[in-house]
Write a protein that holds these residues in place. Structure first.
Motif: not given
Length: 392
Positions: A216, A218-221, A232-233, A236
């Protein structure tokens, strides 16, 4: 994105990646004063076990001492400079030079020399092996040539809380690779190009179609701290259109000791300057990026898993490792392209995106290190002046 580097952070200029003079400075200003990954506790299962690893133009010998602790020395005899240990090397209660037989205890102290009565001024207490700092951090072994270096666990506050459940001295190797195997993998790029690539996910949508299907994005931080970056990622929930990735999504399950929220999360860490740790539900990879020249890098590392891992997790592990090698091949081509491109006369780096904040952090650290006076390069002449680490 978590914490960010300075708004003024910029990528490194081309000369940092292409100039042999910069590479020479890095030996003393970066590698000789930083903690370098050299192994794992499992590499030293018993007293007398030993490993060797290159650091900043030197070779370091790490041993398990008789009391179960750790000691590290430069891998050179104090007599005539012979290399003491070559890999693979059998275990033993002492370290004996293969040239003239000078013999050292595991702690590095000189205990014997053949025909010692014929050697004037043989002062054994002053002729111990040159000591090197060594530390076990969550079961991973690190060495540092700088006798005054801040301990690694103090340089990375909070990291043990973030990743400690994945690591530990009880990890078991997966496969044949060892961290000391410098020929495990190599890429045609400066070591900093390789680290830069690992420090950002901005290239994932373009360069890694498999990861885009699996993760995911878009939620890669990224959370940036002074001496490390934590990523963190999530995996899906939607099944991938690729059968290999779809199987991995189906069988992904955590190793013993992990939390339920680790089930579908990929994490990884970069410890400055060149230690990289991949933290998957099914296994971990500990590796580093080391210069093999201005435009080539070695990627020695090893795969590990927790004992008691289930068959389901082992299957996921095999699938994940195969996915990882595909991604690695893609990255190898990417960094080779970068190395070729930045050598173009007149090129200078463009602005960084927010997803590349960690690249700016890394560039700031490199610029600061190369501008600062180098750490002391000479090993301490006696054992007492460089304290040895203990297994934790």
């Amino acid at each position: 994105m978590g914490n960010k580097a300075s708004e003024n952070s910029a990528a490194l200029a081309a000369r940092f990646y292409t100039d042999p003079r910069v590479a020479e400075l890095e030996t003393t200003h970066v590698f000789a004063s930083s903690w370098q990954l050299v192994g794992h506790e499992s590499d030293l299962p018993r007293p007398g076990a030993r490993i060797i690893a290159p650091i900043a133009g030197r070779e370091v010998l790490v041993v398990r001492t008789e009391d179960g602790g750790l000691a590290a020395h430069l891998n050179v005899c104090r007599h005539r400079g012979s290399r003491l240990v070559a890999a693979p090397e059998p275990e033993g209660k002492a370290i004996r030079c293969p040239y003239h037989g000078w013999t050292y205890k595991l702690d590095g102290s000189l205990v014997g020399a053949p025909e010692s009565r014929t050697i004037p001024c043989l002062d054994k207490p002053k002729l111990g092996l040159f000591p090197v700092r060594v530390e076990s951090f969550l079961g991973l072994l690190f060495a540092n040539l700088d006798p005054n270096a801040v301990p690694l666990h103090e340089q990375v506050p909070g990291l043990a809380d973030l990743i400690g459940r994945y690591l530990g001295s009880d990890l078991e190797p997966v496969g044949r690779y060892r961290i000391q195997d410098t020929a495990t993998e190599a890429q045609d790029a400066n070591w900093k190009v390789v680290v830069d690539n690992y420090l950002e996910g901005y290239h994932v949508p373009v360069a890694h179609p498999g990861l885009m299907r699996l993760l995911d994005y878009q939620r890669y931080t990224a959370t940036i701290e002074k001496s490390y970056v934590y990523f963190e990622v999530p995996i899906r929930d939607k099944p991938s259109s690729n059968w290999l990735e779809r199987l991995y999504q189906r069988f992904a399950s955590p190793m013993p000791g992990l939390r339920p929220d680790d089930h579908r999360m990929w994490r990884y860490v970069v410890i400055y300057p060149n230690t990289l740790i991949d933290l998957y539900p099914d296994h971990i990879i500990a590796w580093s990026v080391t210069p093999l020249g201005v435009a080539r890098s070695g990627l020695p590392g090893a795969f590990y898993a927790k004992p008691g891992t289930s068959w389901r997790t082992r299957l996921a592990q095999r699938l994940n490792i195969k996915i990882g090698w595909i991604t690695n091949d893609e990255d190898a081509e990417l960094v080779a392209r970068v190395q070729k491109g930045i050598a173009t006369p007149g090129w200078s780096p463009g602005p960084l995106s927010q997803r590349e904040a960690a690249v700016g952090w890394f560039a700031d650290r490199i610029r600061a290190d190369l501008a600062a006076p180098p750490a002391p390069m000479e090993a301490a002449p006696t054992l007492e002046k460089a304290p040895q680490g203990e297994a934790r």
